[in-house]
Design a protein around this motif. Structure first.
Motif, PDB file in Angstrom:
ATOM      1  N   ARG A   1      39.915  39.102  38.085  1.00 17.60           N
ATOM      2  CA  ARG A   1      39.052  40.277  38.083  1.00 17.60           C
ATOM      3  C   ARG A   1      39.221  41.052  39.391  1.00 17.60           C
ATOM      4  O   ARG A   1      39.773  40.556  40.355  1.00 17.60           O
ATOM      5  CB  ARG A   1      37.585  39.866  37.912  1.00 17.60           C
ATOM      6  N   ASN A   2      38.692  42.268  39.389  1.00 16.46           N
ATOM      7  CA  ASN A   2      38.746  43.135  40.577  1.00 16.46           C
ATOM      8  C   ASN A   2      40.178  43.371  41.036  1.00 16.46           C
ATOM      9  O   ASN A   2      40.470  43.338  42.236  1.00 16.46           O
ATOM     10  CB  ASN A   2      37.930  42.538  41.733  1.00 16.46           C
ATOM     11  N   LYS A   3      41.074  43.593  40.089  1.00 15.09           N
ATOM     12  CA  LYS A   3      42.454  43.872  40.473  1.00 15.09           C
ATOM     13  C   LYS A   3      42.520  45.246  41.109  1.00 15.09           C
ATOM     14  O   LYS A   3      42.265  46.265  40.463  1.00 15.09           O
ATOM     15  CB  LYS A   3      43.378  43.788  39.259  1.00 15.09           C
TER      16      LYS A   3
ATOM     17  N   ARG B   1      31.568  39.764  41.311  1.00 11.78           N
ATOM     18  CA  ARG B   1      31.504  40.411  40.001  1.00 11.78           C
ATOM     19  C   ARG B   1      31.145  41.897  40.161  1.00 11.78           C
ATOM     20  O   ARG B   1      31.555  42.746  39.355  1.00 11.78           O
ATOM     21  CB  ARG B   1      30.461  39.705  39.141  1.00 11.78           C
TER      22      ARG B   1
ATOM     23  N   SER C   1      34.974  31.620  38.302  1.00 10.29           N
ATOM     24  CA  SER C   1      35.663  32.882  38.066  1.00 10.29           C
ATOM     25  C   SER C   1      36.609  33.165  39.227  1.00 10.29           C
ATOM     26  O   SER C   1      36.453  32.618  40.321  1.00 10.29           O
ATOM     27  CB  SER C   1      34.669  34.037  37.887  1.00 10.29           C
TER      28      SER C   1
ATOM     29  N   PHE D   1      38.786  36.199  41.503  1.00 10.49           N
ATOM     30  CA  PHE D   1      38.758  37.602  41.903  1.00 10.49           C
ATOM     31  C   PHE D   1      39.867  37.896  42.905  1.00 10.49           C
ATOM     32  O   PHE D   1      40.192  37.065  43.751  1.00 10.49           O
ATOM     33  CB  PHE D   1      37.414  37.953  42.563  1.00 10.49           C
TER      34      PHE D   1
END
Length: 450
Positions: free
Chosen positions: A168-170, A280, A77, A79
């Protein structure tokens, strides 16, 4: 005669014109081909938006483990992470340690494909000598790119259809003042048909009472009854279930010692899963607790974890990682421990942790870690961290490790009585019984009703 000659001239002119068109067509094809050959190398930002977005959306990975083309590596993933100077993206990965090669990052921007940027590959040092190890790949986003997806590619080989990972985690420009959850627990790599249903349900309910709002479980191959229980908790919202099919790609080890257990990767990728869980949870949870399913982080001078951390955090404002000592709670059957017995659970797979009321002194005391500002995580300690670390005194809080197997049974006089779990007994028993009922698991109460 004249007619024949005129016809001949016309045929030749027609042939000459056709030849010119053919040559022109060939030249145009060559120009287009050369242009297409250059696109994979630079992925020019002038490609029309609809074409760039089509290329990104056609190959977005929906798997937790994604093979990286033309390598022996895997992406998990991606981030946003701008805490390390010069980098914007962290890709959690699994790399073959003896096959590291130069890689480049390629981004799908909102309206174009980016130029590639060099990738920095950081294999975690705590690989236990297994061929594969947990790895972070760090990337920098090019200027004028509002990135939505990222992929990796070897420097010497290009792919026209790369597999993209969503970012993710923008981050926004606003500082986070509140979180969706106060505490998240990360439980990694359930494998080998693990089916200790009773302990699992009790642990989840105790964590709920301690203030945990979310439990992330990486499931490879839990047993059938446990799978039903996880499904019930997932529907309720307490558990976030992440499928972890590492066996489809590697030969995962059942242990941490290569010479004993063999395999490609330690404990079914435990370290990879724990690090993935940290990122996450980073923008959703104030604290992240990292431990196994047979462990409970238990405060002893506070009613819950919230009041514990509300006391510790102001005292240690620059601390990013709180380290907690683990104590082993072995099986020891006594008249006192039998007071924790619940007859309604006698047919449920697993053991009853309410009967684990003794802990033992150990020479090889283990320490576990659990808070969010962690860059890389090992099984029992932090490899890299942001902020200071603080070891919580044992009498204030420690990990209750209810082991499944124990090599040596110590006499009662060498054990220490601890009935802290019984403070939750009256609330835990009905909750566990209800969740077992929802999962369709047997109990003597249901038998009596029949």
């Amino acid at each position: 005669m004249t007619s024949f000659c005129l016809s001949d001239v016309m045929e030749r002119a027609k042939y000459s014109t056709n030849t010119k068109y053919i040559l022109l067509f060939i030249i145009v094809c060559l120009v287009i081909s050369l242009a297409l050959e250059r696109i994979p190398d630079t992925y020019r930002k002038f490609m029309p938006p609809y074409k760039s977005m089509l290329m990104c959306s056609s190959q977005i990975s929906d798997q937790t483990i994604t093979p990286l083309d033309n390598t022996k590596h895997f992406m998990v993933s991606a981030f946003m992470d701008q805490r390390v100077k010069g980098f914007d993206i962290r890709i959690i990965s699994i790399f073959r340690r003896d096959s590291i090669q130069p890689l480049h990052c390629l981004f799908c921007c909102v309206d174009h494909l980016s130029d590639t940027t060099p990738a920095t590959v950081l294999v975690h040092s705590d690989h236990f000598d297994f061929p594969y190890g947990a790895t972070d790949v760090m990337c920098q986003i090019p200027h004028n790119c509002n990135a939505t997806h990222v992929t990796l590619m070897p420097h010497t080989m290009r792919s026209m259809n790369p597999m993209w990972l969503p970012l993710r985690n923008k981050k926004t420009h606003e500082k986070y003042t509140s979180f969706e959850f106060n505490f998240t627990v990360c439980i990694s790599a359930l494998f080998g048909g693990y089916n200790n249903v009773l302990q699992f349900a009790q642990t989840l309910e105790i964590y709920r009472l301690l203030g945990v709002g979310r439990v992330v479980v990486y499931n490879n191959s839990g047993g059938p009854e446990l799978s039903r229980l996880l499904h019930s908790y997932s529907q309720e919202g307490l558990v976030e279930l992440v499928q972890w099919p590492i066996h489809n790609y590697l030969n995962p080890s059942h242990g941490w010692r290569l010479s004993v257990h063999g395999g490609d990767l330690q404990y079914y990728g435990q370290l990879v899963a724990l690090n993935e869980c940290i990122y996450r949870s980073m923008e959703r949870s104030r604290y992240v607790l990292l431990n196994d399913i047979d462990e409970i982080i238990m405060p002893y001078q506070h009613d819950n974890l919230t009041s514990l951390m509300d006391t510790l955090q102001p005292q240690h404002p620059n601390t990013g990682v709180f380290i907690i000592q683990a104590l082993v709670y072995p099986k020891k059957t006594t008249k006192e421990s039998n007071k924790g017995y619940v007859d309604a659970w006698r047919q449920v797979p697993g053991f009853n942790i309410l009967q684990r009321i003794y802990w033992e002194d150990r020479n090889d005391k283990q320490y576990h870690r659990h808070k969010i500002f962690v860059e890389q995580t090992s099984v029992h300690y932090v490899l890299k961290l942001f902020g200071e670390k603080y070891k919580i005194p044992e009498q204030l809080c420690h990990i209750m490790h209810s082991v499944t197997k124990h090599l040596t049974e110590r006499p009662l006089e060498e054990l220490h009585l601890d009935k802290r779990l019984w403070d939750f007994k009256d609330r835990v028993i009905p909750r566990v019984t209800e969740m077992l009922r929802r999962a369709g698991l047997p109990s003597s109460e249901e038998e009596a009703d029949e």
